[in-house]
Design an enzyme around this catalytic site. Structure first.
Site, PDB file in Angstrom:
ATOM      1  N   SER A 126       8.189  -7.118   1.932  1.00 18.21           N
ATOM      2  CA  SER A 126       7.000  -6.704   1.177  1.00 18.21           C
ATOM      3  C   SER A 126       5.764  -6.831   2.059  1.00 18.21           C
ATOM      4  O   SER A 126       5.756  -7.598   3.022  1.00 18.21           O
ATOM      5  CB  SER A 126       6.781  -7.621  -0.032  1.00 18.21           C
ATOM      6  OG  SER A 126       7.880  -7.596  -0.893  1.00 18.21           O
ATOM      7  N   LEU A 158       7.732   2.849   6.201  1.00 18.18           N
ATOM      8  CA  LEU A 158       8.170   4.166   5.707  1.00 18.18           C
ATOM      9  C   LEU A 158       7.112   4.762   4.795  1.00 18.18           C
ATOM     10  O   LEU A 158       6.357   4.047   4.142  1.00 18.18           O
ATOM     11  CB  LEU A 158       9.502   4.052   4.960  1.00 18.18           C
ATOM     12  CG  LEU A 158       9.572   3.322   3.611  1.00 18.18           C
ATOM     13  CD1 LEU A 158       9.100   4.172   2.448  1.00 18.18           C
ATOM     14  CD2 LEU A 158      10.981   2.859   3.347  1.00 18.18           C
ATOM     15  N   GLU A 160       6.689   7.447   1.529  1.00 21.99           N
ATOM     16  CA  GLU A 160       7.502   8.074   0.498  1.00 21.99           C
ATOM     17  C   GLU A 160       7.561   9.579   0.747  1.00 21.99           C
ATOM     18  O   GLU A 160       6.620  10.182   1.255  1.00 21.99           O
ATOM     19  CB  GLU A 160       6.950   7.742  -0.885  1.00 21.99           C
ATOM     20  CG  GLU A 160       7.173   6.281  -1.206  1.00 21.99           C
ATOM     21  CD  GLU A 160       6.663   5.879  -2.576  1.00 21.99           C
ATOM     22  OE1 GLU A 160       6.614   6.714  -3.486  1.00 21.99           O
ATOM     23  OE2 GLU A 160       6.303   4.690  -2.720  1.00 21.99           O
ATOM     24  N   CYS A 272       0.174   1.810  -2.185  1.00 18.93           N
ATOM     25  CA  CYS A 272      -0.204   0.814  -1.169  1.00 18.93           C
ATOM     26  C   CYS A 272      -1.591   0.941  -0.559  1.00 18.93           C
ATOM     27  O   CYS A 272      -2.235  -0.081  -0.309  1.00 18.93           O
ATOM     28  CB  CYS A 272       0.841   0.791  -0.074  1.00 18.93           C
ATOM     29  SG  CYS A 272       2.414   0.194  -0.712  1.00 18.93           S
ATOM     30  N   LYS A 275      -4.245  -0.775  -2.731  1.00 20.95           N
ATOM     31  CA  LYS A 275      -3.904  -2.198  -2.879  1.00 20.95           C
ATOM     32  C   LYS A 275      -4.111  -2.954  -1.559  1.00 20.95           C
ATOM     33  O   LYS A 275      -4.698  -4.038  -1.534  1.00 20.95           O
ATOM     34  CB  LYS A 275      -2.445  -2.293  -3.338  1.00 20.95           C
ATOM     35  CG  LYS A 275      -1.700  -3.526  -2.941  1.00 20.95           C
ATOM     36  CD  LYS A 275      -0.289  -3.505  -3.480  1.00 20.95           C
ATOM     37  CE  LYS A 275       0.773  -2.969  -2.562  1.00 20.95           C
ATOM     38  NZ  LYS A 275       1.048  -3.767  -1.376  1.00 20.95           N
ATOM     39  N   ARG A 436      -5.419  20.414  -2.498  1.00 22.71           N
ATOM     40  CA  ARG A 436      -4.558  20.035  -1.366  1.00 22.71           C
ATOM     41  C   ARG A 436      -4.612  21.056  -0.239  1.00 22.71           C
ATOM     42  O   ARG A 436      -3.847  20.944   0.726  1.00 22.71           O
ATOM     43  CB  ARG A 436      -3.108  19.912  -1.856  1.00 22.71           C
ATOM     44  CG  ARG A 436      -2.903  18.790  -2.864  1.00 22.71           C
ATOM     45  CD  ARG A 436      -3.034  17.445  -2.199  1.00 22.71           C
ATOM     46  NE  ARG A 436      -2.786  16.332  -3.095  1.00 22.71           N
ATOM     47  CZ  ARG A 436      -2.727  15.079  -2.689  1.00 22.71           C
ATOM     48  NH1 ARG A 436      -2.897  14.775  -1.418  1.00 22.71           N
ATOM     49  NH2 ARG A 436      -2.528  14.114  -3.536  1.00 22.71           N
TER      50      ARG A 436
END
Ligand code: NAD
Ligand code: UGA
Length: 459
Positions: A126, A158, A160, A272, A275, A436
Site C-alpha cells: 500500500s 501500476l 489502472e 490515489c 489522496k 478529454r
C-alpha cells in the site's frame, strides 16, 4: 516459497496474479475480509476490470493462486506477507481531510503479530506516509512469540487500465529496507530475487525504507503536477487561440520534459492522486514546512478549478440555465479501460450539472448503475429519469433528445460513433463538450455541432 497478500483490491488482485504467473513454484494466497470481493475473484466475473487480467487469473487460479477470506491461515503459513489494503484520506479527528487513514494497515500488522509462529518478511505494498514502516515494526516487535520480522517497503506504480502491462514490464521495482543489518539486506535480496524472475535486475532499485516510502508519494505528486500544469495552460490556450495539444507536443518534444502525461483534460481522478497529494501536504505541514505544503496544495486547487470550469462552460453555453434540460454524459470511470470511479472528475461535473437542474443521461461501458447512483448519492427510492439521472445502455440512447453531450472519459468507442445519426436525434443547437480532447472537433463542427474542447479556441 509461500506468499500471502492482505487486500484483494485493484492492487492486490492484479499484482499477485502476475507474481503467481511469473513464479509457478510459489504459492500465492490473496486474502480479504470482504467476502463478496473474494467470491468475485473466484468467479467468472472478476471485481476489477483490467485488459488482460481475466486470462492471467484463469491461467493460475486454483494452481498456485488462491483467493480466500482466511486471513489468519494464509498469513500464518506465509514466508512473505504483502500488505495491500486501502489507505484512504482520514475523514475525522487529527489530520481529517488530509492525512492517510492507517487503521487498516495497523489492523494487518496486529493480525500478523497475533498469528505468526514462523519468521516473516512483511512488505508494505500500500502507499504509506513516510515513516509508516516504523509503526508496523513497533507493532510487530511488541509481540513476545520470538518470531522475527523484517519490514520492507515495495510501493506499487501500476496505473489502472494498463495494470497487467505495467506489472509485466515495470519501469522500475522499488524496494526499501533496513540496509544497515544483515537480516535487512537478506530480506531485500529475497524480495528482489522474486521480481528478478521477470524484471531486469537493472530496473530493481534498492533504497532505505524512508526513501522508498517517500518516492511513491513523490512520483504521484509529480505526475499529478504535470496534469495540473498543462491544465493551467489549457485555460490560457482557450483565451489566446493557442491549441493545448500543439503546445503539449512542442513542449514534450524537449527530451528533458518528455511527451507523457501532458494530456489536458477535465481534471485528473482516481483513488490515489488526490489522496497522496493531500497526504504530502499534511506531511509538509506536520514537519513545519508551510511553503512546501502550499506548493503541492496548488496542484490540487488547479484540478478543482478545471472541473468547475468545465461545468461552467455547459451552463454558459446553454444560455445560463440547465433546468429540465437533458444532458448526455459519455463516460463515468476516472479514466478509460477501468471500471473504477473513485474520485472520477465525472462525479464532480455531474453533481455540478445536477445542481443546475439538468437531467443527466449517463452511459459508461463498464461502470454499473448501482455504482453511479452510489457516487452521486442517489437513493434507491429514486427511479431512473425521475431523479435527474438516467443510466443508458448506449451513447445513442443517452444523446437522444439531449441539448449537449459531455465527454468525461476517453473510452475508445466514443471516437467511432455515428455522429451524423446522433446529431439528427439531438435538440438544436447540438453541443459537444469534449473534456478529454478525444473527438475530432473539426469534423463534428462540419456536421453541425457546436464544439468546445479543453484548451482549444471555440470555433
Ligand atoms: P482497494 O480498496 O481496491 O482494496 C483494498 C482491499 O483491502 C479491500 O478489498 C479491503 O476489503 C481490504 N482490507 C482492508 N482492511 C483489511 C484487513 N484488515 N484484512 C483484510 N483485508 C482488508 O484498494 P487498492 O486500490 O487496491 O489500493 C490499495 C493500496 O495500494 C492503497 O494504499 C493505494 O494507495 C495503493 N495503490 C493503488 C493503486 C491503484 O491503481 N488503485 C496503484 C498503486 C498503489
Ligand atoms: C496513477 C499513477 O499513474 C500510477 O503510477 C500509480 O501507481 C497510481 O496512480 C496509484 O498510486 O494509484 P492511475 O490513477 O491508475 O495511476 O491512472 P493514471 O493513468 O495516472 O491517470 C490518473 C488520472 O489522470 C486519470 O483521471 C487520467 O485521465 C488523468 N490524466 C492522465 C490526464 O488528465 N492527463 C494525462 O496526461 C494523464
Amino acid at each position: 516459497m509461500k506468499i500471502c497478500c492482505i487486500g484483494a483490491g485493484y492492487v492486490g488482485g492484479p499484482t499477485m496474479a502476475v507474481i503467481a504467473m511469473k513464479c509457478p513454484d510459489v504459492r500465492v494466497d490473496v486474502v480479504d475480509i470482504n467476502k463478496k470481493r473474494i467470491d468475485a475473484w473466484n468467479s467468472d466475473s472478476l471485481p476489477v476490470f483490467e485488459p488482460g487480467l481475466d486470462a492471467v487469473v484463469r491461467a493460475v487460479r486454483g494452481k498456485n493462486l488462491f483467493f480466500s477470506t482466511d486471513v489468519a491461515g494464509a498469513v500464518s503459513a506465509a514466508d512473505i506477507v504483502f500488505i495491500s489494503v486501502n489507505t484512504p484520506t482520514k475523514t475525522y479527528g487529527v489530520g481529517a481531510g488530509r492525512a492517510s487513514e492507517l487503521k487498516y494497515v495497523e489492523a494487518c500488522a496486529r493480525q500478523i503479530a497475533d498469528v505468526s509462529t514462523t519468521d516473516k518478511i512483511v512488505v508494505e505494498k500500500s502507499t504509506m506516509p513516510v515513516r509508516t514502516a516504523d509503526v508496523i515494526r513497533q507493532i510487530l516487535s511488541s509481540c513476545d512469540s520470538g518470531v522475527k520480522f523484517q519490514v520492507l517497503s515495495n510501493p506499487e506504480f501500476l496505473a489502472e487500465g494498463t495494470a497487467v502491462k505495467d506489472l509485466e514490464n515495470p519501469d522500475r521495482v522499488l524496494i526499501g529496507g533496513d540496509d544497515k543489518t544483515a537480516e535487512g539486506r537478506a530480506a531485500i535480496k529475497t524480495l528482489a530475487g522474486l521480481y528478478a524472475r521477470w524484471v531486469d535486475p537493472k530496473r530493481i532499485i534498492e533504497t532505505n525504507l524512508w526513501s522508498s516510502e517517500l518516492s511513491k508519494l513523490t512520483a504521484n505528486a509529480f505526475l499529478a503536477q504535470r496534469i495540473s500544469s498543462i491544465n493551467a495552460i489549457s485555460a490560457l490556450c482557450e483565451a489566446t487561440g493557442a491549441d493545448v495539444d500543439e503546445v503539449a507536443a512542442a513542449v514534450g518534444a524537449d527530451s528533458r520534459i518528455g511527451p507523457k502525461f501532458l494530456k489536458s483534460s477535465v481534471g485528473f481522478g482516481g483513488s490515489c492522486f488526490q489522496k497522496d497529494l493531500l497526504n504530502l501536504v499534511y506531511l509538509c505541514e506536520h514537519f513545519n514546512l508551510p511553503e512546501a505544503a502550499r506548493y503541492w496544495q496548488n496542484v490540487l486547487d488547479m484540478n478543482a478549478y478545471q472541473k468547475r470550469r468545465f461545468a461552467a462552460w455547459v451552463v454558459k453555453d446553454l444560455f445560463g440555465s440547465l433546468s429540465g434540460k437533458k444532458i448526455a454524459v459519455f463516460g463515468f470511470s476516472f479514466k478509460e479501460n477501468t471500471n473504477d470511479t473513485r474520485e472520477s472528475p465525472a462525479i464532480d461535473v455531474c453533481r455540478n450539472l445536477l445542481s443546475e437542474g439538468a437531467k443527466l443521461a449517463i452511459y459508461d461501458p463498464k461502470v454499473s448503475q448501482e455504482q453511479i447512483y452510489s457516487d452521486l448519492n442517489i437513493g434507491e427510492e429514486k427511479i431512473p429519469g425521475d431523479g435527474g439521472v438516467e443510466i443508458c445502455s448506449s451513447p445513442y440512447e443517452a444523446s437522444k433528445d439531449s441539448y449537449a453531450i459531455t465527454v468525461l472519459t476517453a473510452w475508445g468507442e466514443f471516437a467511432c460513433l455515428d455522429y451524423v445519426k446522433i446529431y439528427k436525434t439531438m435538440k438544436k443547437p447540438a453541443w459537444i463538450f469534449d473534456g478529454r480532447n478525444c473527438l475530432d472537433g473539426d469534423l463534428l463542427r462540419r456536421l453541425g455541432y457546436r464544439v468546445r474542447a479543453v484548451g482549444k479556441s471555440f470555433e
